[in-house]
Each structure stands twice: as C-alpha cells, then as structure tokens.
Design a protein around this motif. Structure first.
Motif, PDB file in Angstrom:
ATOM      1  N   SER A   1      37.372  15.108  -9.135  1.00 31.47           N
ATOM      2  CA  SER A   1      37.266  13.932  -8.271  1.00 31.47           C
ATOM      3  C   SER A   1      36.811  14.384  -6.889  1.00 31.47           C
ATOM      4  O   SER A   1      37.382  15.314  -6.314  1.00 31.47           O
ATOM      5  CB  SER A   1      38.620  13.225  -8.173  1.00 31.47           C
ATOM      6  OG  SER A   1      38.524  12.156  -7.255  1.00 31.47           O
TER       7      SER A   1
ATOM      8  N   ASP B   1      38.770   9.617  -3.259  1.00 27.34           N
ATOM      9  CA  ASP B   1      39.605   8.559  -3.846  1.00 27.34           C
ATOM     10  C   ASP B   1      39.105   7.186  -3.413  1.00 27.34           C
ATOM     11  O   ASP B   1      39.599   6.172  -3.881  1.00 27.34           O
ATOM     12  CB  ASP B   1      41.079   8.732  -3.451  1.00 27.34           C
ATOM     13  CG  ASP B   1      41.297   8.702  -1.952  1.00 27.34           C
ATOM     14  OD1 ASP B   1      40.356   9.025  -1.186  1.00 27.34           O
ATOM     15  OD2 ASP B   1      42.414   8.358  -1.532  1.00 27.34           O
TER      16      ASP B   1
ATOM     17  N   ARG C   1      42.156  17.924 -14.906  1.00 26.29           N
ATOM     18  CA  ARG C   1      41.518  17.209 -13.793  1.00 26.29           C
ATOM     19  C   ARG C   1      41.832  17.887 -12.471  1.00 26.29           C
ATOM     20  O   ARG C   1      42.898  18.504 -12.312  1.00 26.29           O
ATOM     21  CB  ARG C   1      42.033  15.767 -13.751  1.00 26.29           C
ATOM     22  CG  ARG C   1      41.615  14.960 -14.939  1.00 26.29           C
ATOM     23  CD  ARG C   1      42.236  13.574 -14.920  1.00 26.29           C
ATOM     24  NE  ARG C   1      41.497  12.678 -15.789  1.00 26.29           N
ATOM     25  CZ  ARG C   1      41.630  12.612 -17.109  1.00 26.29           C
ATOM     26  NH1 ARG C   1      42.504  13.384 -17.721  1.00 26.29           N
ATOM     27  NH2 ARG C   1      40.905  11.785 -17.833  1.00 26.29           N
ATOM     28  N   HIS C   2      40.911  17.704 -11.542  1.00 25.96           N
ATOM     29  CA  HIS C   2      41.121  18.224 -10.193  1.00 25.96           C
ATOM     30  C   HIS C   2      40.959  17.065  -9.224  1.00 25.96           C
ATOM     31  O   HIS C   2      39.917  16.412  -9.197  1.00 25.96           O
ATOM     32  CB  HIS C   2      40.087  19.326  -9.900  1.00 25.96           C
ATOM     33  CG  HIS C   2      40.276  19.958  -8.568  1.00 25.96           C
ATOM     34  ND1 HIS C   2      39.484  19.648  -7.490  1.00 25.96           N
ATOM     35  CD2 HIS C   2      41.178  20.849  -8.127  1.00 25.96           C
ATOM     36  CE1 HIS C   2      39.899  20.348  -6.448  1.00 25.96           C
ATOM     37  NE2 HIS C   2      40.914  21.082  -6.806  1.00 25.96           N
ATOM     38  N   THR C   3      42.004  16.778  -8.443  1.00 27.16           N
ATOM     39  CA  THR C   3      41.959  15.610  -7.564  1.00 27.16           C
ATOM     40  C   THR C   3      41.168  15.923  -6.300  1.00 27.16           C
ATOM     41  O   THR C   3      40.940  17.090  -5.949  1.00 27.16           O
ATOM     42  CB  THR C   3      43.382  15.178  -7.164  1.00 27.16           C
ATOM     43  OG1 THR C   3      43.967  16.224  -6.379  1.00 27.16           O
ATOM     44  CG2 THR C   3      44.256  14.913  -8.378  1.00 27.16           C
TER      45      THR C   3
ATOM     46  N   ARG D   1      44.505  19.036  -6.197  1.00 25.36           N
ATOM     47  CA  ARG D   1      45.594  19.272  -7.149  1.00 25.36           C
ATOM     48  C   ARG D   1      45.000  19.410  -8.550  1.00 25.36           C
ATOM     49  O   ARG D   1      44.170  18.588  -8.948  1.00 25.36           O
ATOM     50  CB  ARG D   1      46.588  18.101  -7.138  1.00 25.36           C
ATOM     51  CG  ARG D   1      47.441  18.039  -5.880  1.00 25.36           C
ATOM     52  CD  ARG D   1      48.246  16.759  -5.816  1.00 25.36           C
ATOM     53  NE  ARG D   1      47.422  15.617  -5.470  1.00 25.36           N
ATOM     54  CZ  ARG D   1      47.519  14.409  -6.041  1.00 25.36           C
ATOM     55  NH1 ARG D   1      48.387  14.186  -7.004  1.00 25.36           N
ATOM     56  NH2 ARG D   1      46.726  13.423  -5.660  1.00 25.36           N
TER      57      ARG D   1
ATOM     58  N   ARG E   1      45.449  18.716 -12.105  1.00 26.81           N
ATOM     59  CA  ARG E   1      46.286  17.740 -12.798  1.00 26.81           C
ATOM     60  C   ARG E   1      46.137  17.991 -14.299  1.00 26.81           C
ATOM     61  O   ARG E   1      45.020  17.942 -14.838  1.00 26.81           O
ATOM     62  CB  ARG E   1      45.785  16.362 -12.381  1.00 26.81           C
ATOM     63  CG  ARG E   1      46.460  15.231 -13.017  1.00 26.81           C
ATOM     64  CD  ARG E   1      47.542  14.687 -12.137  1.00 26.81           C
ATOM     65  NE  ARG E   1      48.107  13.539 -12.789  1.00 26.81           N
ATOM     66  CZ  ARG E   1      48.991  12.738 -12.268  1.00 26.81           C
ATOM     67  NH1 ARG E   1      49.431  12.923 -11.055  1.00 26.81           N
ATOM     68  NH2 ARG E   1      49.462  11.724 -12.938  1.00 26.81           N
TER      69      ARG E   1
ATOM     70  N   GLU F   1      51.281  18.953 -12.223  1.00 27.72           N
ATOM     71  CA  GLU F   1      50.143  19.400 -11.426  1.00 27.72           C
ATOM     72  C   GLU F   1      50.462  20.668 -10.654  1.00 27.72           C
ATOM     73  O   GLU F   1      51.619  21.031 -10.477  1.00 27.72           O
ATOM     74  CB  GLU F   1      49.659  18.286 -10.495  1.00 27.72           C
ATOM     75  CG  GLU F   1      50.704  17.690  -9.606  1.00 27.72           C
ATOM     76  CD  GLU F   1      50.194  16.480  -8.824  1.00 27.72           C
ATOM     77  OE1 GLU F   1      49.483  15.626  -9.395  1.00 27.72           O
ATOM     78  OE2 GLU F   1      50.521  16.399  -7.630  1.00 27.72           O
TER      79      GLU F   1
ATOM     80  N   MET G   1      51.272   7.317 -11.049  1.00 23.76           N
ATOM     81  CA  MET G   1      49.933   6.969 -10.576  1.00 23.76           C
ATOM     82  C   MET G   1      49.789   5.450 -10.437  1.00 23.76           C
ATOM     83  O   MET G   1      50.085   4.700 -11.364  1.00 23.76           O
ATOM     84  CB  MET G   1      48.927   7.503 -11.601  1.00 23.76           C
ATOM     85  CG  MET G   1      47.520   7.091 -11.367  1.00 23.76           C
ATOM     86  SD  MET G   1      46.415   7.948 -12.493  1.00 23.76           S
ATOM     87  CE  MET G   1      46.953   7.420 -14.105  1.00 23.76           C
TER      88      MET G   1
ATOM     89  N   GLU H   1      43.291   7.569  -7.765  1.00 25.02           N
ATOM     90  CA  GLU H   1      44.120   8.570  -7.067  1.00 25.02           C
ATOM     91  C   GLU H   1      43.878   9.964  -7.616  1.00 25.02           C
ATOM     92  O   GLU H   1      44.054  10.954  -6.910  1.00 25.02           O
ATOM     93  CB  GLU H   1      45.618   8.255  -7.263  1.00 25.02           C
ATOM     94  CG  GLU H   1      46.098   7.092  -6.430  1.00 25.02           C
ATOM     95  CD  GLU H   1      47.582   6.821  -6.664  1.00 25.02           C
ATOM     96  OE1 GLU H   1      48.242   7.516  -7.454  1.00 25.02           O
ATOM     97  OE2 GLU H   1      48.073   5.873  -6.030  1.00 25.02           O
ATOM     98  N   ILE H   2      43.570  10.058  -8.886  1.00 29.35           N
ATOM     99  CA  ILE H   2      43.445  11.402  -9.468  1.00 29.35           C
ATOM    100  C   ILE H   2      42.079  11.637 -10.094  1.00 29.35           C
ATOM    101  O   ILE H   2      41.771  12.754 -10.485  1.00 29.35           O
ATOM    102  CB  ILE H   2      44.538  11.672 -10.520  1.00 29.35           C
ATOM    103  CG1 ILE H   2      44.423  10.693 -11.670  1.00 29.35           C
ATOM    104  CG2 ILE H   2      45.907  11.644  -9.916  1.00 29.35           C
ATOM    105  CD1 ILE H   2      45.261  11.118 -12.834  1.00 29.35           C
ATOM    106  N   GLY H   3      41.261  10.606 -10.194  1.00 28.55           N
ATOM    107  CA  GLY H   3      39.962  10.748 -10.841  1.00 28.55           C
ATOM    108  C   GLY H   3      40.109  10.366 -12.292  1.00 28.55           C
ATOM    109  O   GLY H   3      40.626  11.131 -13.098  1.00 28.55           O
TER     110      GLY H   3
END
Ligand code: SAM
Length: 344
Positions: free
Chosen positions: A33, A36, A278-280, A284, A286, A294, A336, A341-343
């Motif tokens: 991501s 946001d 995932r990478h925020t 982070r 995730r 995370e 969430m 917020e996190i992609g």
C-alpha cells in the motif's frame, strides 16, 4: 531499534531464497500500500468524511518502499501489487514503479486502482515497467456510481480501462463487489463485457469490516448465488482464466475473449492456498488481511536496516502468519475499519 532476533536458520519450512510460512505455504506475493488516502468514498468501504489519515511523515517514501521490496525479494517474494487507499493519488507513482521494476527477483509488478486517474497515467506506468492492472468497478451506471462511490466518475473509469487496454497492461481484471439490492441486477451487463473484450470480470463477495458491518448481512450475496445467476445467461463453463496470484475461480461463455470469475472469501474458504502478505503505507508487515498479526518494518528501515535484515524480518513474519482468517457473515474479522487502512 526494534529488530527481530528470531533465528530461523534450519527451520524446516525455510530454504534459501524461498519464503514459506509455518503451514508450508509458499509466500511469493506482497501487496504494497502506498497511501491510505482515496479519491472515492465507496459506501461499503469508507465513511463519507474519510478516516483518520496516517500522518504524512509516517508514510514510507519511495526509497524506503524500495528497500522493503528489495528485502522481500531477497527473502523469496516474486510478485508485487501496488494498492492503497487509491495508489494513483500518490504523486509520481511511476517513479516508484520504475524503482521496483528494476529489482532482481521481482518478475510481476501490478496495480489495483479505482481507475479514476488511470487514463492519464496508464502509458507512463506501462513505460515505467508496470505489467498489469486490476480496476475496481461496481456498476456500469453513472448515477449508481455516484451512489455507491459517493462521487461521480464512471466515464473516467471507463476511459481508464480503455487506456489500460491500449497500454497493454494486460490481463486486465475488473473487480466488482456484489451487493444484493445495490448492483446485483448488473451481473448480465458485466458478463457481457467478457464476451466483447479480453477482460476478466471478478465478482467479489462483500467482506465485513467495522465500517460496513451494520448492513453486511442484507447486502451479502454468495459466489454460489452469483455463479448460478451467471449460468442462466449462457453456457457457462469452468475456465483457466488469465493466471495470476489470486484465489479467483473462472468461468467463460463459448467464444468469449474474456471470462468471469468469483472471489469467495466468506463462502469458499481458500486460506490453505494463501500465498500473500501485505505492507501498509506506514510500514507494517501485515500477515493476514483479517486478524491483527503484524510486524513493524518502518522503525528498522528508518534505523538503516540492511537488505538482509529486512529479509530476516519477512522470514520472522512467517512465524506469526495465521493458518486462516475467522471471517463470519456480519462480523468484522479484525480491528480494521476499512481495507484502505492496510491496502485491500
Ligand atoms: N483503490 C484501489 C482500488 O479501488 O482497487 C485499491 C484499494 S481498494 C481498498 C481494493 C479493493 O478492495 C477494491 O476492489 C474494493 O472494491 C475492495 N473492497 C474494499 N472494501 C471491501 C469489502 N468490504 N469487501 C470486499 N471488497 C472490498
């Protein structure tokens, strides 16, 4: 500085240059991501007023994201998808695409977008090294677009899809969140697109997050219901689809250049095939879309962590990647509020 100290050398599921979690699932796919923020306010996703945004200084720079992806690639990640929020609102995104496309080991670089800004950026992104795009589109009717997304823009999204076809950002996948009573009467129109063009329309079950949980049960439509309705429109047959990293199941009508697909996070659990983390936007890592597992990467990245140290953090993350999510109809699966917020 927060650095993982867990030594995974010799852990039975790890081997050089490959990443696998504790359940022996190969993890090759990272969704990154880049913001946001979003330029739409889809009713199932975000409140009209937006969300408390991440502080700008907490959002990773392109240089920092590149270092994270270099670490990920060294650990074994092979595919990157840029997402958000809306990734195309991040200024000069093509510069990040060029940086990531040059990383050894990354052989697939894609983007998820709502398409509003795609027409003006598609060619630049393709030239920078982007392979393909997924465009989110929940309706083909202008007034309804305004109702669902709380902003106008259908014409621009359709122009974006055309530009992506011209720029050969293929295969082009269109993601449609199906909502009973809101857009489920458009399945035939979306299916018709796949008979005319080489596009892959994927119908996604609406997932419960804090923001939409109140109306979730009323709007939810299972992918089995969706497939049955699509089956009444012609001789629908299982198809291989366009390939990729995802959990979609595909079907096609005879002679169609494209295909329809369903993604069934609630009704047809596919966690056993999960290949992604995932990478925020604020750094982070995730481990599961739903669930709160995370690892902070921003602190070590900003403290100067090397590529191998970042790769080590990805390997450590494998220890806490859960076996499955625990999504249930009408219940949010994590803290969430929205995917942005996190992609997503
Ligand atoms: N803005 C980009 C886009 O539109 O593709 C990337 C981020 S968006 C959060 C990613 C995808 O998540 C979109 O296809 C969106 O429709 C989907 N999405 C958001 N909230 C969802 C929910 N509650 N259930 C299912 N899909 C959702």
């Amino acid at each position: 500085m927060a650095r993982a100290t867990i030594d995974l050398t010799g852990a039975p599921w790890q081997s050089e240059g490959t990443l696998a979690d504790a359940f022996a699932r190969p993890i090759t796919y990272l969704r990154v991501s880049v913001t946001d923020r979003c330029n739409l306010r889809c009713t199932y996703c975000m409140p009209e007023a937006g969300l408390p945004w991440i502080e700008k200084t907490d959002i990773l720079t392109f240089e920092e994201i590149e270092r994270v992806v270099r670490g990920a690639a060294s650990a074994g990640v092979r595919s990157i998808r840029l997402t958000g929020g809306e990734p195309l609102v991040r200024r000069d995104l093509a510069q990040l695409v060029a940086r990531l496309a040059a990383i050894e080991g990354i052989d697939d670089l894609s983007l998820s977008t709502n398409g509003l800004l795609l027409a003006e950026q598609a060619h630049t992104l393709a030239s920078a090294g982007l392979s393909r795009v997924n465009v989110s589109l929940d309706t083909l009717r202008p007034e309804r677009f305004q109702t669902i997304a709380r902003r106008p823009g259908l014409e621009r999204v359709l122009a974006g899809i055309e530009a992506a076809i011209e720029a050969n950002l293929a295969p082009i996948k269109i993601n449609c969140v199906v909502m009973r009573g809101h857009n489920d009467d458009e399945l035939a129109e979306f299916a018709a697109l796949t008979r005319e063009r080489a596009v892959f329309v994927r119908f996604i079950e609406m997932m419960p997050v804090i923001e939409n949980v109140a109306g979730h049960l009323d709007r939810y439509l299972s992918s089995q219901d969706i497939i049955e309705r699509l089956g009444t429109l012609g001789d629908l047959q299982p198809s291989n689809g366009p390939g990729g990293n995802g959990p979609a199941r595909y079907f096609a009508y005879p002679g169609a250049p494209g295909a329809v697909g369903v993604i069934s996070p609630l009704s047809h659990e596919y966690c056993d095939r999960c290949n992604r983390v995932r990478h925020t936007a604020d750094g982070r890592l995730r481990l599961c879309l739903f669930g709160n597992h995370e690892i902070d990467l921003r602190t070590p990245v900003r403290a100067g962590a090397s590529r191998d140290e970042i790769a080590g953090l990805f390997r450590s993350g494998m220890l806490i990647k859960p076996e499955r999510h625990h999504l249930r109809l009408g219940e949010p699966g994590s803290r969430m509020r929205a995917f942005s917020e996190i992609g997503g």
